[in-house]
Scaffold this motif. Sequence first.
Motif, PDB file in Angstrom:
ATOM      1  N   UNK A 133      11.353   7.068 -11.672  1.00  0.00           N
ATOM      2  CA  UNK A 133       9.838   7.675 -11.780  1.00  0.00           C
ATOM      3  C   UNK A 133      10.302   9.197 -11.522  1.00  0.00           C
ATOM      4  N   UNK A 134      10.684   9.552 -10.133  1.00  0.00           N
ATOM      5  CA  UNK A 134      10.961  10.932 -10.051  1.00  0.00           C
ATOM      6  C   UNK A 134      11.729  11.588 -11.394  1.00  0.00           C
TER       7      UNK A 134
ATOM      8  N   UNK B 173      12.088  23.919 -11.041  1.00  0.00           N
ATOM      9  CA  UNK B 173      11.399  24.668 -10.001  1.00  0.00           C
ATOM     10  C   UNK B 173      11.682  23.952  -8.691  1.00  0.00           C
ATOM     11  N   UNK B 174      11.664  24.987  -7.726  1.00  0.00           N
ATOM     12  CA  UNK B 174      11.816  24.303  -6.333  1.00  0.00           C
ATOM     13  C   UNK B 174      10.913  23.202  -5.947  1.00  0.00           C
ATOM     14  N   UNK B 175       9.631  23.320  -6.476  1.00  0.00           N
ATOM     15  CA  UNK B 175       8.427  22.523  -6.085  1.00  0.00           C
ATOM     16  C   UNK B 175       8.836  21.224  -6.602  1.00  0.00           C
ATOM     17  N   UNK B 176       9.665  21.088  -7.657  1.00  0.00           N
ATOM     18  CA  UNK B 176      10.190  19.680  -8.242  1.00  0.00           C
ATOM     19  C   UNK B 176      10.604  18.594  -7.153  1.00  0.00           C
ATOM     20  N   UNK B 177      11.410  19.436  -6.198  1.00  0.00           N
ATOM     21  CA  UNK B 177      12.255  18.617  -5.334  1.00  0.00           C
ATOM     22  C   UNK B 177      11.200  17.597  -4.162  1.00  0.00           C
ATOM     23  N   UNK B 178       9.785  18.011  -4.270  1.00  0.00           N
ATOM     24  CA  UNK B 178       8.954  17.308  -3.567  1.00  0.00           C
ATOM     25  C   UNK B 178       8.873  15.820  -4.111  1.00  0.00           C
ATOM     26  N   UNK B 179       9.013  15.757  -5.242  1.00  0.00           N
ATOM     27  CA  UNK B 179       9.130  14.231  -5.798  1.00  0.00           C
ATOM     28  C   UNK B 179      10.372  13.291  -5.202  1.00  0.00           C
ATOM     29  N   UNK B 180      11.421  13.709  -5.367  1.00  0.00           N
ATOM     30  CA  UNK B 180      12.700  13.121  -4.905  1.00  0.00           C
ATOM     31  C   UNK B 180      12.397  12.678  -3.220  1.00  0.00           C
TER      32      UNK B 180
ATOM     33  N   UNK C 205       0.865  -1.317   0.035  1.00  0.00           N
ATOM     34  CA  UNK C 205      -0.035   0.060   0.013  1.00  0.00           C
ATOM     35  C   UNK C 205       0.808   1.120   0.078  1.00  0.00           C
ATOM     36  N   UNK C 206       1.927   1.161   0.807  1.00  0.00           N
ATOM     37  CA  UNK C 206       2.843   2.451   0.771  1.00  0.00           C
ATOM     38  C   UNK C 206       3.622   2.552  -0.471  1.00  0.00           C
ATOM     39  N   UNK C 207       3.865   1.463  -1.242  1.00  0.00           N
ATOM     40  CA  UNK C 207       4.520   1.832  -2.608  1.00  0.00           C
ATOM     41  C   UNK C 207       3.184   2.249  -3.682  1.00  0.00           C
ATOM     42  N   UNK C 208       2.027   1.749  -3.575  1.00  0.00           N
ATOM     43  CA  UNK C 208       0.882   2.080  -4.383  1.00  0.00           C
ATOM     44  C   UNK C 208       0.729   3.751  -4.211  1.00  0.00           C
ATOM     45  N   UNK C 209       0.394   3.969  -3.009  1.00  0.00           N
ATOM     46  CA  UNK C 209       0.065   5.294  -2.540  1.00  0.00           C
ATOM     47  C   UNK C 209       1.334   6.151  -2.977  1.00  0.00           C
ATOM     48  N   UNK C 210       2.632   5.867  -2.679  1.00  0.00           N
ATOM     49  CA  UNK C 210       3.478   6.942  -2.947  1.00  0.00           C
ATOM     50  C   UNK C 210       3.469   7.023  -4.673  1.00  0.00           C
ATOM     51  N   UNK C 211       3.548   5.863  -5.467  1.00  0.00           N
ATOM     52  CA  UNK C 211       3.452   6.386  -7.025  1.00  0.00           C
ATOM     53  C   UNK C 211       2.165   7.135  -7.130  1.00  0.00           C
ATOM     54  N   UNK C 212       0.945   6.819  -6.710  1.00  0.00           N
ATOM     55  CA  UNK C 212      -0.293   7.437  -7.037  1.00  0.00           C
ATOM     56  C   UNK C 212       0.084   9.087  -6.709  1.00  0.00           C
ATOM     57  N   UNK C 213       0.636   9.231  -5.651  1.00  0.00           N
ATOM     58  CA  UNK C 213       0.895  10.647  -5.029  1.00  0.00           C
ATOM     59  C   UNK C 213       1.742  11.245  -6.153  1.00  0.00           C
ATOM     60  N   UNK C 214       2.948  10.629  -6.597  1.00  0.00           N
ATOM     61  CA  UNK C 214       3.815  11.337  -7.576  1.00  0.00           C
ATOM     62  C   UNK C 214       3.191  11.436  -8.899  1.00  0.00           C
ATOM     63  N   UNK C 215       2.346  10.490  -9.289  1.00  0.00           N
ATOM     64  CA  UNK C 215       1.640  11.035 -10.490  1.00  0.00           C
ATOM     65  C   UNK C 215       0.519  12.171 -10.424  1.00  0.00           C
ATOM     66  N   UNK C 216      -0.002  12.094  -9.321  1.00  0.00           N
ATOM     67  CA  UNK C 216      -0.871  13.333  -9.110  1.00  0.00           C
ATOM     68  C   UNK C 216      -0.187  14.641  -8.962  1.00  0.00           C
TER      69      UNK C 216
ATOM     70  N   UNK D 125       9.554  12.622  -1.639  1.00  0.00           N
ATOM     71  CA  UNK D 125       8.661  11.709  -1.300  1.00  0.00           C
ATOM     72  C   UNK D 125       9.277  10.315  -1.361  1.00  0.00           C
ATOM     73  N   UNK D 126      10.167  10.127  -2.235  1.00  0.00           N
ATOM     74  CA  UNK D 126      10.704   8.867  -2.261  1.00  0.00           C
ATOM     75  C   UNK D 126      11.836   8.602  -1.218  1.00  0.00           C
ATOM     76  N   UNK D 127      12.273   9.389  -0.610  1.00  0.00           N
ATOM     77  CA  UNK D 127      13.179   9.376   0.633  1.00  0.00           C
ATOM     78  C   UNK D 127      12.196   9.026   1.951  1.00  0.00           C
ATOM     79  N   UNK D 128      11.138   9.666   1.757  1.00  0.00           N
ATOM     80  CA  UNK D 128      10.238   9.418   2.871  1.00  0.00           C
ATOM     81  C   UNK D 128       9.567   8.096   2.771  1.00  0.00           C
TER      82      UNK D 128
END
Length: 603
Positions: free
Chosen positions: A79-80, A120-127, A17-28, A129-132
């Motif tokens: 993916x990031x 953009x600075x906002x792009x850093x959220x993607x990697x 579930x953590x992996x599925x949620x993480x991927x869905x978050x990244x895509x959204x 999220x992987x660290x989280x």
Amino acid sequence: MADSYLRRSRSAMAVVAAFVVAVCFKLLYFDFLWALDSTFSGFQFPIGYVTKLAMAILLTLPLLLLRSRWYIGIVALLLDGWLVANLMYFRTYFTIIPASSYGLIGNLADFQDSVWESLRLADVVLPVSSLVLMAYLRGTDVRTVIGSVSRRLAIWLGVVETSAIAITAAYVMSFGGYKEAYSDLMYDYSTCGAAVYTIPGAMAYEWIKGDVALSPEVEGRIDVWLAQHKANTSFTTTISPDSVPQNCIILLLESFESWTVGASVENQEITPNINRLLAEQRSFFAPKVVSQVRGARSIDAQLIVHTGLLPVNYGAYSYRFAHNVYPSIDKAWKARYGDDARSYSFTVDKRTVWNVAIVAQDFGYTLFDKPNFVLDERTGPRHRLGDMSFLRQAAEKIADDDFWSPNGHTILQCVTYSGHTPFIIPDESKRLKLSSSIPERLRNYLQVANYTDRAIGAFVDSLRCNPKFSRTMIVILGDHEGLGAARPQYIADPIVGHLIPDEWYTPFIVLNSPIAGRYDATMGQIDIYPSLLNLLGLGDYPWHGMGQSIFCHDKSRAAAHTIKGIVGEDADSMADATKAHMREAFDISDLIISSNFFKGKIN
């Protein structure tokens, strides 16, 4: 025993579930960043959430076999990188990275500054999220917890994946298939394809579109649109034979926008030389040319200007449809003047960039590329030849009588470079004294516009010494808008924001024009080709393009914007059928190019 199995099952479910949620978050989150520079309309389609779930589960299924935390980390970071790369590309080209461009990744060495400038600075959220995600899974023995229940998980995930695929299939079949469903979305929401159907879905559509067979149905659809276009427009020749220019020079300026012309910032003219030239008696100016390029940007502009066609919906026509048959103003020129005609294009780029050497063959001009010029002034992110030196060397080349056709009738295109984002020129080339209260990138843009203006002024002044000058028409165009996704930020700037229009306007300037004056209504880049045919007395060429000459009395004051639909003074009052016809031009042009429609029809 049962308790142990239940704990392992819960742990396994938590990992999956953590992996599925993480991927869905990244895509959204990717969709959110995409929408910031386009439109949030993609979020209104429920099928978009289904496709993201399907993609997330598809990436999760191998985990059940590999049972490795390394798989999770590697896939998440890859993916990031993929998502960020497409965001960076979109911020300049307003589309995903075309599949064909992945094989050209080596060209990025020439665009490093432009690439980094798109982050953009906002792009850093993607990697992050992987660290989280990896921190959450730290200490979890993925192999053990998944191993005992992998079969059961596979069944559950398989059921969800099958359901998601079935829902997507039913949805697209309601439109008649995936190609039709995607095309329907693109009709009203041209930038939402990747947001709704994910990047692989957008790439799949690009592949499906591909080469199109010129079937009777396709040819019939094209013929119907062209017949309607001809019936609803006129093409008039208002120029006497004595006024038709013998020669033509087209200056295609990188990222040059109309609002800079005639404007002043902090009591300094941005384009004093162009302003001076426009004050001359035989000048013409149309300031509201809507930029209609797509992902291939500069080479798209050359397609529009030279052929009167609009860009293909995906990728670059110069790679995807090289060696197709294209009508062109260069071929019209040669058809009109035969052996007396010459057609050239000067560029400071390499002939491999955008496949321009093949474009030269397809359009019918002789190419002079990077090796033909001395690199004595470096500007821009790729340290290409600066506009000042480029146009000076161009003037030196055309000062030689051997350059010209003995009886006249030479057409030349000069494609400048210095205006390439992120607008870097040497400090010694900057003349405007601008305060730090203006955003740095916008200051750089203004400096480049002023620098290119000086290059144009010197170029035109040098031509005045040539006896052919009085019969040489000089056309100054912007290849596309330059401010990109940062435009709203700059419009809000208190010093220069009032000068910057919300629309993407480039200029259409003509010096030594057979028709002088000003056209203040909205027009599209697609209208430049037929307008040039008018000015150059080439109205007998069989292809008049997909636009309309602004010198015709019935020219509509509107244009099809690639993102915003129909814009212009007549946009609200225009009949729905006329709007639909104008918007359909993009799809018809895509069919014309991809089916090689002109093969056997035009030389």
